[in-house]
Design a protein around this motif. Structure first.
Motif, PDB file in Angstrom:
ATOM      1  N   ASP A 163       0.881  -1.174   0.000  1.00  0.00           N
ATOM      2  CA  ASP A 163       0.000   0.000   0.000  1.00  0.00           C
ATOM      3  C   ASP A 163       0.912   1.215   0.000  1.00  0.00           C
ATOM      4  O   ASP A 163       1.640   1.451   0.962  1.00  0.00           O
ATOM      5  CB  ASP A 163      -0.906   0.004   1.235  1.00  0.00           C
ATOM      6  CG  ASP A 163      -1.747   1.273   1.345  1.00  0.00           C
ATOM      7  OD1 ASP A 163      -1.825   2.030   0.353  1.00  0.00           O
ATOM      8  OD2 ASP A 163      -2.319   1.515   2.427  1.00  0.00           O
ATOM      9  N   PRO A 177      -4.531  -0.277  -0.970  1.00  0.00           N
ATOM     10  CA  PRO A 177      -4.592  -1.478  -0.125  1.00  0.00           C
ATOM     11  C   PRO A 177      -5.213  -2.681  -0.834  1.00  0.00           C
ATOM     12  O   PRO A 177      -4.714  -3.803  -0.699  1.00  0.00           O
ATOM     13  CB  PRO A 177      -5.438  -1.021   1.066  1.00  0.00           C
ATOM     14  CG  PRO A 177      -5.238   0.453   1.134  1.00  0.00           C
ATOM     15  CD  PRO A 177      -5.098   0.906  -0.291  1.00  0.00           C
ATOM     16  N   ARG A 181       4.361  -0.623   4.321  1.00  0.00           N
ATOM     17  CA  ARG A 181       3.254   0.254   3.909  1.00  0.00           C
ATOM     18  C   ARG A 181       3.802   1.660   3.716  1.00  0.00           C
ATOM     19  O   ARG A 181       4.350   2.243   4.649  1.00  0.00           O
ATOM     20  CB  ARG A 181       2.142   0.257   4.954  1.00  0.00           C
ATOM     21  CG  ARG A 181       0.868   0.920   4.477  1.00  0.00           C
ATOM     22  CD  ARG A 181      -0.219   0.841   5.526  1.00  0.00           C
ATOM     23  NE  ARG A 181      -1.534   0.945   4.930  1.00  0.00           N
ATOM     24  CZ  ARG A 181      -2.679   0.899   5.610  1.00  0.00           C
ATOM     25  NH1 ARG A 181      -2.653   0.725   6.936  1.00  0.00           N
ATOM     26  NH2 ARG A 181      -3.839   1.015   4.991  1.00  0.00           N
ATOM     27  N   HIS A 241       1.651   0.172  11.146  1.00  0.00           N
ATOM     28  CA  HIS A 241       1.251  -0.653  10.005  1.00  0.00           C
ATOM     29  C   HIS A 241       1.028  -2.116  10.391  1.00  0.00           C
ATOM     30  O   HIS A 241       0.859  -2.966   9.515  1.00  0.00           O
ATOM     31  CB  HIS A 241       2.321  -0.569   8.915  1.00  0.00           C
ATOM     32  CG  HIS A 241       2.798   0.825   8.633  1.00  0.00           C
ATOM     33  ND1 HIS A 241       1.939   1.865   8.365  1.00  0.00           N
ATOM     34  CD2 HIS A 241       4.054   1.358   8.605  1.00  0.00           C
ATOM     35  CE1 HIS A 241       2.641   2.974   8.171  1.00  0.00           C
ATOM     36  NE2 HIS A 241       3.917   2.689   8.321  1.00  0.00           N
TER      37      HIS A 241
END
Length: 681
Positions: A225, A234, A257, A280
């Motif tokens: 993501d 995502p 992330r 995350h």
């Protein structure tokens, strides 16, 4: 058998990992000539012998010549790396620790003006802001060559005894291909579809498997993501993860992330102090749930409780505590021994990472033995002869001296003028974002208490107070006081206050404030933040080419976020020459190092940040009474031998000063001064 979730073994295909704690890939910038030599091996071996289950080395090792090191990376494209890799893997395996290595092509995240001066290369025509070099768009022959380079490097790592490899797929070339934001290519590797964006990675995996076989462990550390408009979302990240799980060539996923193309973006991926811990973690858990593949993750998991939760709740199979192990390489051993309270805490200062992005080696702000395992001890050995050691000053350097001396078995007495320990660190912790810094002090106070160190607070110490105790060794760690003398002016700047005055609350901000930052370190920006939060119009001025160079990239991010939405301006390449009264305002005379231009500007308040001057009167009072007259044998200090200088045969004790009592430096320098001196007393 322990019931602690962190201490349960984990089976990764044929490889049994002895617990759930790993150090994730990171480049401490210790290679020599691109090779992981003795220093590199000693660094990882220290963590291995203390119980880490998996050391993921490098961050990352470069597979191609047109991927020159961004910060002294391992050169995995050279055949001579193999015996050095073998020494590294043996050093970890000897202590029961599995060891892997991260491989990469940096793509545009490096420069062409180093190494072999080959053009930088990417799927994007845009330069990466952090590294600033414009790349060429990859051609078909580049792709074929680089695919083979990955396979060659993987084979070298297998020959060197690695248990597996990890491909770096966030911010580097493989991710540049699969991100919609950085793929400007047409054709089979272009940015039109997810399949075409992932094709280079799949080709690389196929080439590696053909070379190393199906049994060698291969995983990815990748962004699932990008947290950016137009980037990997995502949902697409979960789809990518499922494709990786379904391809049959990937054994584990190490989830990232975010992006790392700018300092602010990287700071969100790798949060610094004052930011949320484990931001995350839940997303990594969602990837694990969606794929069923072994899942690793690390992003500001600094404490055992958070790590334990990550495993116990089924979010992760292996938890990365990388910066935490730079602060204390013996975390696992201390968990096993029931000594979690003894773990030296990671305070999130990110001195380690910021240094490598400045071209230096990674060092921990308050563990100077990290990266110096060949010369500095993590465990303090007892002394042969017990001595009385008197320390004046309970800042970070003084407390480190007290801790080490006490662990050596000496009688230790500490004097401190303030009611509380901490020195400048206590001042730093006034900023809510930097409150974690006080753990540097709290941990040392706890260690000193466990070793019966005697403290005298609220005590202004004079020479007679010291000599009455008949010490064997005296260490002056009294720090310094703010310097208000303008550069080479020969006198203090009139009418100004110091950054300390604003940070401590001893002075209230004016309405229009000049922060003149000659030092370029934290106090200048901390004072600016105090003034801006009070509603002042603030100008931060520096004679340097850029703002706060000593704060460094990742630590600069939270300051900018705190200041840029307020009435704050930054002025570079201007030098404060003088300050004079102008009615009830102050007139600043401003010049520049670049020309004879000067001008005047008025403010309500002028704040100067220009380091400290040593508070060393006590040291000079004691010098004539000491056997060494304060002298230090630098050769002995560096070589790790005891100090034996004698300049005054009638002297009654050895005398040393450390930290800012010598000259204005930083927290790491003060603590390192203390460790390398006192470990041999």
């Amino acid at each position: 058998m322990s019931s602690d979730p962190l201490l349960q073994p984990y089976r990764l295909r044929h490889l049994t990992l002895r617990n759930r704690i790993m150090t994730t890939s990171h480049e401490p910038a210790y290679p020599e000539d691109g090779m992981p030599k003795d220093r590199y091996a000693a660094y990882h071996a220290e963590r291995a012998k203390a119980g880490v289950a998996l050391a993921m080395t490098a961050g990352s090792a470069s597979v191609s010549r047109d991927s020159p090191p961004a910060f002294n990376n391992i050169l995995a494209y050279k055949d001579e790396v193999v015996p050095w890799i073998r020494r590294l893997t043996d050093a970890c395996h000897d202590h029961g620790c599995a060891v892997m290595i991260q491989l990469t092509h940096l793509g545009r995240r490096t420069g062409w003006s180093k190494g072999d001066w080959l053009p930088s290369l990417s799927s994007s025509r845009h330069r990466e802001p952090a590294h600033r070099m414009f790349p060429k768009l990859a051609e078909d022959w580049d792709i074929e060559r680089i695919t083979g380079d990955f396979a060659d490097a993987a084979e070298r790592m297998k020959e060197g005894g690695m248990d597996g490899i990890e491909l770096q797929v966030y911010g580097h070339l493989l991710d540049q291909f699969w991100s919609p934001l950085t793929n400007d290519l047409e054709g089979p590797y272009g940015g039109q579809t997810l399949e075409s964006r992932m094709k280079l990675l799949m080709d690389v995996l196929t080439g590696i498997r053909a070379r190393v076989g199906a049994d060698f462990i291969v995983g990815l550390r990748y962004t699932a993501d990008e947290v950016a408009a137009g980037g990997i979302t995502p949902s697409e990240g979960i789809e990518i993860s499922k494709r990786l799980a379904g391809c049959g060539m990937v054994d584990f996923l190490n989830v990232i992330r975010g992006r790392i193309h700018t300092d602010p973006a990287m700071t969100d991926v790798i949060p610094v102090q004052g930011m949320k811990s484990a931001p995350h973690l839940d997303f990594a858990g969602a990837v694990r749930a969606a794929t069923g593949l072994p899942t690793f993750h690390a992003a500001r998991i600094p404490d055992v409780a958070t790590a334990r939760h990550a495993v116990a709740s089924g979010l992760l199979d292996m938890v990365g505590m990388t910066r935490a192990h730079m602060a204390d390489p013996h975390i696992v051993r201390k968990i096993i021994e029931g000594r979690e309270h003894d773990i030296r805490p990671c305070v999130g200062a990110t001195y380690c990472l910021d240094r490598i992005y400045e071209g230096c080696e990674a060092l921990c702000i308050h563990n100077p033995a990290t990266g110096r395992e060949l010369t500095m001890p993590h465990d303090i050995a007892p002394a042969e002869t017990r001595k009385r050691v008197v320390i004046v000053g309970a800042g970070p350097g003084g407390l480190e001296a007290a801790r080490v001396a006490a662990e050596r078995g000496h009688e230790v007495i500490v004097f401190e003028a303030q009611p509380d320990p901490g020195g400048q660190v206590r001042l730093t912790a006034q900023n809510p974002r930097r409150r974690e810094m006080i753990s540097i002090i709290d941990w040392r106070m706890a260690q000193c208490a466990a070793h019966d160190v005697t403290f005298h607070f609220n005590t202004w110490t004079e020479a007679a107070d010291v000599t009455t105790l008949n010490p064997d060794v005296v260490i002056v760690a009294t720090g310094g006081l703010p310097n208000t003398e303008l550069f080479e002016s020969g006198q203090d700047a009139p009418h100004v206050i110091t950054a300390w005055d604003l940070i401590s609350g001893d002075a209230k901000p004016g309405h229009e404030v000049l922060i003149y930052d000659e030092s370029g370190d934290h106090p200048g920006l901390m004072a600016a933040e105090v003034a801006a939060n009070a509603g002042a119009k603030v100008e931060v001025m520096t004679p340097d080419r850029g703002v706060a160079p000593e704060v460094m990239g990742m630590n600069l991010v939270p300051y900018m976020r705190a200041l840029q939405d307020k009435d704050v301006t930054f002025t570079v390449a201007r030098r404060l020459r003088d300050v004079v009264r102008d009615g009830n305002r102050l007139c600043a005379v401003i010049g520049t190092d670049y020309s004879d231009v000067t001008f005047e500007k008025t403010y309500d308040q002028v704040v100067v940040n220009y380091g400290t001057l040593p508070l060393a009167d006590l040291y000079f009072d004691l010098r004539p009474l000491s056997s060494n007259a304060g002298a230090v044998d630098h050769d002995a200090l560096i070589a790790g031998r005891p100090q034996r200088v004698t300049r005054n045969p009638d002297g009654r004790f050895q005398l040393f000063r450390i930290g800012d009592a010598v000259s204005a430096r930083n927290t790491h320098a003060a603590i390192y001064d203390a460790l390398r001196l006192v470990k041999d007393i």
